[in-house]
Each structure stands twice: as C-alpha cells, then as structure tokens.
Design an enzyme around this catalytic site. Sequence first.
Site, PDB file in Angstrom:
ATOM      1  N   ASP A 204       5.900   4.240   4.991  1.00  0.00           N
ATOM      2  CA  ASP A 204       6.703   3.224   5.687  1.00  0.00           C
ATOM      3  C   ASP A 204       6.633   1.865   4.976  1.00  0.00           C
ATOM      4  O   ASP A 204       7.205   0.880   5.455  1.00  0.00           O
ATOM      5  CB  ASP A 204       6.293   3.099   7.169  1.00  0.00           C
ATOM      6  CG  ASP A 204       4.859   2.669   7.354  1.00  0.00           C
ATOM      7  OD1 ASP A 204       3.987   3.146   6.603  1.00  0.00           O
ATOM      8  OD2 ASP A 204       4.593   1.844   8.257  1.00  0.00           O
ATOM      9  N   HIS A 205       5.946   1.838   3.835  1.00  0.00           N
ATOM     10  CA  HIS A 205       5.934   0.629   2.998  1.00  0.00           C
ATOM     11  C   HIS A 205       6.430   0.907   1.581  1.00  0.00           C
ATOM     12  O   HIS A 205       6.868  -0.009   0.898  1.00  0.00           O
ATOM     13  CB  HIS A 205       4.521   0.027   2.950  1.00  0.00           C
ATOM     14  CG  HIS A 205       4.052  -0.462   4.287  1.00  0.00           C
ATOM     15  ND1 HIS A 205       4.054  -1.790   4.651  1.00  0.00           N
ATOM     16  CD2 HIS A 205       3.622   0.219   5.380  1.00  0.00           C
ATOM     17  CE1 HIS A 205       3.634  -1.903   5.902  1.00  0.00           C
ATOM     18  NE2 HIS A 205       3.354  -0.699   6.366  1.00  0.00           N
TER      19      HIS A 205
ATOM     20  N   HIS B 279       4.763  -5.534  10.012  1.00  0.00           N
ATOM     21  CA  HIS B 279       5.333  -4.930  11.226  1.00  0.00           C
ATOM     22  C   HIS B 279       5.634  -5.982  12.286  1.00  0.00           C
ATOM     23  O   HIS B 279       4.961  -7.015  12.359  1.00  0.00           O
ATOM     24  CB  HIS B 279       4.343  -3.922  11.853  1.00  0.00           C
ATOM     25  CG  HIS B 279       4.193  -2.645  11.091  1.00  0.00           C
ATOM     26  ND1 HIS B 279       4.936  -1.527  11.360  1.00  0.00           N
ATOM     27  CD2 HIS B 279       3.375  -2.314  10.062  1.00  0.00           C
ATOM     28  CE1 HIS B 279       4.578  -0.542  10.531  1.00  0.00           C
ATOM     29  NE2 HIS B 279       3.630  -1.001   9.733  1.00  0.00           N
TER      30      HIS B 279
ATOM     31  N   HIS C  70       1.339   3.866   2.013  1.00  0.00           N
ATOM     32  CA  HIS C  70       1.964   4.535   3.159  1.00  0.00           C
ATOM     33  C   HIS C  70       3.487   4.512   3.018  1.00  0.00           C
ATOM     34  O   HIS C  70       4.069   3.502   2.632  1.00  0.00           O
ATOM     35  CB  HIS C  70       1.530   3.879   4.473  1.00  0.00           C
ATOM     36  CG  HIS C  70       0.073   4.109   4.773  1.00  0.00           C
ATOM     37  ND1 HIS C  70      -0.647   3.325   5.631  1.00  0.00           N
ATOM     38  CD2 HIS C  70      -0.786   5.046   4.306  1.00  0.00           C
ATOM     39  CE1 HIS C  70      -1.896   3.763   5.684  1.00  0.00           C
ATOM     40  NE2 HIS C  70      -2.003   4.812   4.886  1.00  0.00           N
TER      41      HIS C  70
ATOM     42  N   ASP D  84      -0.115  -4.322   5.943  1.00  0.00           N
ATOM     43  CA  ASP D  84      -0.838  -3.877   7.140  1.00  0.00           C
ATOM     44  C   ASP D  84      -2.258  -4.424   7.194  1.00  0.00           C
ATOM     45  O   ASP D  84      -3.130  -3.867   7.856  1.00  0.00           O
ATOM     46  CB  ASP D  84      -0.867  -2.342   7.212  1.00  0.00           C
ATOM     47  CG  ASP D  84       0.479  -1.774   7.636  1.00  0.00           C
ATOM     48  OD1 ASP D  84       1.395  -2.567   7.954  1.00  0.00           O
ATOM     49  OD2 ASP D  84       0.628  -0.541   7.654  1.00  0.00           O
TER      50      ASP D  84
ATOM     51  N   HIS E 214       0.835  -1.212   0.000  1.00  0.00           N
ATOM     52  CA  HIS E 214       0.000   0.000   0.000  1.00  0.00           C
ATOM     53  C   HIS E 214       0.860   1.248   0.000  1.00  0.00           C
ATOM     54  O   HIS E 214       2.077   1.179   0.100  1.00  0.00           O
ATOM     55  CB  HIS E 214      -1.002  -0.011   1.153  1.00  0.00           C
ATOM     56  CG  HIS E 214      -0.417   0.005   2.530  1.00  0.00           C
ATOM     57  ND1 HIS E 214       0.342  -1.014   3.043  1.00  0.00           N
ATOM     58  CD2 HIS E 214      -0.482   0.934   3.518  1.00  0.00           C
ATOM     59  CE1 HIS E 214       0.715  -0.728   4.278  1.00  0.00           C
ATOM     60  NE2 HIS E 214       0.234   0.460   4.590  1.00  0.00           N
TER      61      HIS E 214
ATOM     62  N   HIS F 135      -7.430  -1.135   5.362  1.00  0.00           N
ATOM     63  CA  HIS F 135      -6.387  -0.253   5.907  1.00  0.00           C
ATOM     64  C   HIS F 135      -6.217   0.941   4.951  1.00  0.00           C
ATOM     65  O   HIS F 135      -6.224   2.092   5.366  1.00  0.00           O
ATOM     66  CB  HIS F 135      -5.096  -1.036   6.042  1.00  0.00           C
ATOM     67  CG  HIS F 135      -3.954  -0.261   6.616  1.00  0.00           C
ATOM     68  ND1 HIS F 135      -3.925   0.182   7.911  1.00  0.00           N
ATOM     69  CD2 HIS F 135      -2.792   0.160   6.057  1.00  0.00           C
ATOM     70  CE1 HIS F 135      -2.798   0.845   8.126  1.00  0.00           C
ATOM     71  NE2 HIS F 135      -2.095   0.850   7.005  1.00  0.00           N
TER      72      HIS F 135
HETATM   73 ZN   LIG Z   1      -0.047   1.432   6.581  1.00  0.00          ZN
END
Ligand SMILES: [Zn+2]
Length: 399
Positions: free
Chosen positions: A190-191, A305, A188, A267, A186, A243
Amino acid sequence: MQRGGRAPRRPTMAAARASLRGLLVAAERAAGPARPWEQPIPHVTRLLRHSSNQPAGPQASPDPRNRGLPEGVEYIPTRKKGKNPMKPVGVAWYTLYARTRLGYLFYQRQLKKAQERYPRGHSIPQPCCFPGVKILPIPVLSSNYSYLVIDTGSSRAAVIDPSDPLAVEAAIEEEGVMLEAIFCTHKHWDHSGGNVALRQRHSSCKVYGSALDTIPELTNPLADREKVSVGCLTFEALATPGHTVGHMAYVLDGEPFGCPPCLFSGDLLFLAGCGRLFEGSPETMLASLDVAMSLGKDTLLWPGHEYALECLTFASLLELDNPALDQKLQWATQQRQEKRSTCPSTLGEEQTYNPFLRTHRPELQAALGMQQGTREDPDTFRARVLKEVRRRKDLYKAT
Ligand SMILES: [Zn+2]
C-alpha cells in the site's frame, strides 16, 4: 507458491484458482474490509483475548504452527520469542502479505475495491503551496496518501509512496510535470505497489528507498541521512526502523522556499498515532520517533495514512484531561465530516496530543498506571510506555 504441502498430484488450473481465491478471501477477512495491515486483525484479536486466562477457543489448537492457518501456509516466526507483539497467526498473515505474491494479489483486490468505493479518493485533496514548491496529497486506497512534490520553477517532481499508479499518473498529467523520483518509505504494497507501473511509464524516474526493505524497482538504495536533489528540491532520507526493518522517512528542506521542513513519515508517524511494530521492538520505534522529533516543532507532518479521527479518539480515551487533544479531536471530526484531509499537522502540535510522542509525560504514564523503576533508565521506561500504548491501540482498533 504454497510451501510445505504434500501435493504429489498436480492440481488443475481451476482448482489452483479456487484455492488462491480462497486464500485471498481468507486474507481479506483477516485484514478487514479496506485497510491492508494497519487494520486490526479480528481473528488475531480474538486469540489475544483468549490468550490471557480464558480457555482457548476451537480455533486455538495447542500448536501455534497450525492455529487457524490455511492449508499449505507455514508459520514463520520473524522475531525472537517473547519480543514479538503479534501472535503467530498475525505473523503468518503478515509474512504472506509482506513476502509473497499473495500479498501483491491482495493489494490489487484492495486497490480495485477502493477505486469502486472511492472513485474520487477517500478525501478531498488540499494542495499546499509555498513560493517555488507545491505539495499535493493524493488520497489512494481507503486511507493512504501519496504525495506529489513539485519544483514549480522547473516542473520537475517527486512522488512519495505511489501505491495507486493510476491516481498518481492522473495527478502528474493534471499538473503537467516530469516525474524524476519515487521515494518509497517502505516495502508494504500500500506504499510501493505503483512503483513498477510508474517506472514503465517514466523510464528515467529513479526509485529511492532502503536496501533493507524489498522495495519493487528500487534503483537507488539510500543510506541514513543521504540527500537527493530533484530540481531545486532537496530530500533527506532518515532511517526510521520499527514498522519495517528498512523503513525510511523523507524530509524536504524548506529553507530555499521560506517554508518549514516537511516530513513525509510513511507508517512511522500519523496524526496522533504511529505505525504498528511489525519488524522492530518498542525500543527501536522509540529511537525512530525521537529521530523524527529532532527535526523541530515547526516541521510539517505529512503521514502515510488518514487515521486522524481514529487515533485522536483512541488518545482521548487514554488522556481524559488534555485540552489540546480535545480541541484537535473536535477539529478533525469536523474535517472528516466534510471529507477533508487532516494533514499536515506540525511536530510541535503532535507533541501536545500524540500519545506515542508523550511517553515522557507524567500525565500519560499515570493514565496507564505505569511508574519508572528506581534504577530504570529513562529511555527503557519510555519504551515500556510506548509498548503499552501500542498494545492498547492494537486492541482498541478491533473494537
Ligand atoms: Zn506499512
């Protein structure tokens, strides 16, 4: 970048920098020290607590559009009133993070901080090898995992969610492999934050993901159930919204290697947890989790995560008498004391302790004090249970 401001005068560069710095610091305070948006937002939690019967505090003005937002930041509702699990401030921060350059700058700061705090990563990587395939978890940021998946016969490789390009590049060089594909679960940061840098270095590498998420450098948008080959590896994309609207999970077919299927869940699903409902309803998330669970009990779960300890602890407060949960919590505590990764688990295991996958279980429903309505559809009820577990988890995280 700011929207809706009066600003007849042009700000000086110094003033603009100071203002940006202020926004970043405010965003960091709101999001917590290390995790971007899986982290609780203390400010939001305060508002959630105020929102019941207590009078609003000084930060809670009657107009939600102005409540606690930095100057120039607009309140943008992303979902229908009454359906949104986040309060307006959370929505505003989320919008900033997911849709503006401010989110990217925030991610860069988090990256730098995590590199200082965890120069060797937040966990000790434990490669998983089957004949012909190697899966290497790469711990990045303060809790994320990227995964380098290698066809060992041809040394071709794919990476899932490369958020820290330096860490991923180091693994690519160490393994001596050719990067052919980036699978992004996705949008975001942090991905997806490493997509641009890795594409610059590996120009023939393709970037896969959903066209519904604004994934950086996306070259090959995927449809639900579409398959992609990298050497002898075959990945299947599963549309798993909730998400984010375009969230996708990827399944590596293990059959050619005599190993179980491997689910890279981003996520959507964590060990004992699931992602927050930023862009979807509980019904949507439930359907996505059901899609994942249809893969079979032996499927290996590789989450986005390292949240096991926190999620298991939360689950143990919900279900007080669940031996499988107690056992896994004990194991995870030991693993984390030694900084060892807790992945993979299996989907079969997850069903025994993950409350988000146990919405059908009477013991969980009883623990929540919830009962199915006499004419209520079973899935509607399960979605209600999921919503309640998620609500409690969001509050739990802030304590
Ligand atoms: Zn996320």
